[in-house]
Design a protein around this motif. Structure first.
Motif, PDB file in Angstrom:
ATOM      1  N   CYS A  17       5.450   7.551   4.044  1.00 22.60           N
ATOM      2  CA  CYS A  17       4.177   7.201   3.396  1.00 22.60           C
ATOM      3  C   CYS A  17       3.228   6.543   4.390  1.00 22.60           C
ATOM      4  O   CYS A  17       2.027   6.788   4.356  1.00 22.60           O
ATOM      5  CB  CYS A  17       4.405   6.250   2.224  1.00 22.60           C
ATOM      6  N   GLY A  18       3.749   5.713   5.260  1.00 18.63           N
ATOM      7  CA  GLY A  18       2.906   5.054   6.248  1.00 18.63           C
ATOM      8  C   GLY A  18       2.231   6.053   7.152  1.00 18.63           C
ATOM      9  O   GLY A  18       1.052   5.931   7.485  1.00 18.63           O
ATOM     10  N   TYR A  19       2.949   7.102   7.534  1.00 16.79           N
ATOM     11  CA  TYR A  19       2.383   8.132   8.399  1.00 16.79           C
ATOM     12  C   TYR A  19       1.277   8.885   7.670  1.00 16.79           C
ATOM     13  O   TYR A  19       0.203   9.114   8.214  1.00 16.79           O
ATOM     14  CB  TYR A  19       3.486   9.101   8.836  1.00 16.79           C
ATOM     15  N   ALA A  63       2.017   7.086  -7.102  1.00 14.66           N
ATOM     16  CA  ALA A  63       0.795   7.779  -7.543  1.00 14.66           C
ATOM     17  C   ALA A  63      -0.318   6.809  -7.929  1.00 14.66           C
ATOM     18  O   ALA A  63      -0.922   6.924  -8.989  1.00 14.66           O
ATOM     19  CB  ALA A  63       1.102   8.752  -8.664  1.00 14.66           C
ATOM     20  N   ASN A  64      -0.575   5.834  -7.064  1.00 15.46           N
ATOM     21  CA  ASN A  64      -1.743   4.962  -7.168  1.00 15.46           C
ATOM     22  C   ASN A  64      -1.724   4.030  -8.382  1.00 15.46           C
ATOM     23  O   ASN A  64      -2.763   3.714  -8.938  1.00 15.46           O
ATOM     24  CB  ASN A  64      -3.018   5.814  -7.159  1.00 15.46           C
ATOM     25  N   ALA A  90       0.838  -1.208   0.000  1.00 15.73           N
ATOM     26  CA  ALA A  90       0.000   0.000   0.000  1.00 15.73           C
ATOM     27  C   ALA A  90       0.866   1.249   0.000  1.00 15.73           C
ATOM     28  O   ALA A  90       0.559   2.242  -0.665  1.00 15.73           O
ATOM     29  CB  ALA A  90      -0.921  -0.001   1.214  1.00 15.73           C
ATOM     30  N   ARG A  91       1.967   1.213   0.724  1.00 17.99           N
ATOM     31  CA  ARG A  91       2.875   2.364   0.758  1.00 17.99           C
ATOM     32  C   ARG A  91       3.555   2.572  -0.590  1.00 17.99           C
ATOM     33  O   ARG A  91       3.740   3.693  -1.044  1.00 17.99           O
ATOM     34  CB  ARG A  91       3.916   2.178   1.852  1.00 17.99           C
ATOM     35  N   VAL A  98      -6.276   8.018   0.630  1.00 15.57           N
ATOM     36  CA  VAL A  98      -5.277   8.655  -0.222  1.00 15.57           C
ATOM     37  C   VAL A  98      -5.250   8.012  -1.603  1.00 15.57           C
ATOM     38  O   VAL A  98      -4.569   8.491  -2.496  1.00 15.57           O
ATOM     39  CB  VAL A  98      -3.865   8.590   0.405  1.00 15.57           C
ATOM     40  N   PHE A  99      -6.001   6.932  -1.778  1.00 19.43           N
ATOM     41  CA  PHE A  99      -5.994   6.213  -3.038  1.00 19.43           C
ATOM     42  C   PHE A  99      -7.129   6.638  -3.956  1.00 19.43           C
ATOM     43  O   PHE A  99      -7.342   6.047  -4.989  1.00 19.43           O
ATOM     44  CB  PHE A  99      -6.032   4.706  -2.794  1.00 19.43           C
TER      45      PHE A  99
END
Length: 178
Positions: free
Chosen positions: A162-164, A69-70, A62-63, A176-177
């Motif tokens: 990114c995890g944060y 950018a997805n 996921a990160r 965020v996705f």
């Protein structure tokens, strides 16, 4: 004998009634729970917080997806390259140092991508993750290989950041996705 208080109007009866009504209650200024109960509550709160952070933390895939950018293909490729960099001990000596050397087909199959998907994934990696991974074609003729130069420190730093960001967005009820 029972705790029945007679309804006599004497001061003694009123005092007994008041005592019976307030039995088990304390005043806020003097209220203290036993130390064992306080410790048990603190431990329960810590365990709940730990479980919340562990279950809500996004995984590396996921990160990686957030980082590129997805794009799932680029995320899968970045995730796989990070795993291969960690697992493969004998790295090839490229022009710019140690690298993973493989053909385009091997690179695509390692990440589970098709011929068109690997092209898009490589473009995304070059655009969004060039500070982590650089992929260069080296060699001449049939010995031509794609050399993957990977920076594990930059990858670890990005995974933390990114995890944060993903966790904060999730706590705010957003994705965020998109």
């Amino acid at each position: 004998m029972s705790n029945v208080v007679s309804l006599v109007a004497s001061a003694e009866a009123k005092a007994k009634m008041k005592k019976a009504l307030t039995k088990g209650q304390t005043k806020a200024k003097t209220a203290k729970a036993p130390a064992s109960q306080i410790k048990a509550v603190e431990n329960a709160k810590k365990a709940a917080q730990k479980a919340k952070t562990q279950l809500g933390a996004p995984g590396h895939l996921a990160r990686c997806r957030f980082l590129v950018a997805n794009h799932w293909g680029a995320a899968a490729l970045l995730y796989r390259l990070a795993g291969q960099w960690r697992d493969i001990q004998g790295k090839w000596k490229g022009n710019d140092g140690a690298c993973l050397a493989m053909s385009r087909a091997e690179l695509a199959s390692a990440a589970g991508l098709g011929p068109r998907e690997i092209e898009t994934a490589l473009k995304r990696l070059r655009t969004y993750a060039s500070h982590i991974v650089q992929i260069k074609v080296e060699g001449i003729g049939k010995g031509k290989k794609m050399c993957v130069y990977f920076d594990p420190l930059a990858y670890a730093e990005e995974m933390e950041k990114c995890g944060y960001e993903i966790a904060v967005a999730a706590q705010n009820g957003q994705s965020v996705f998109g």
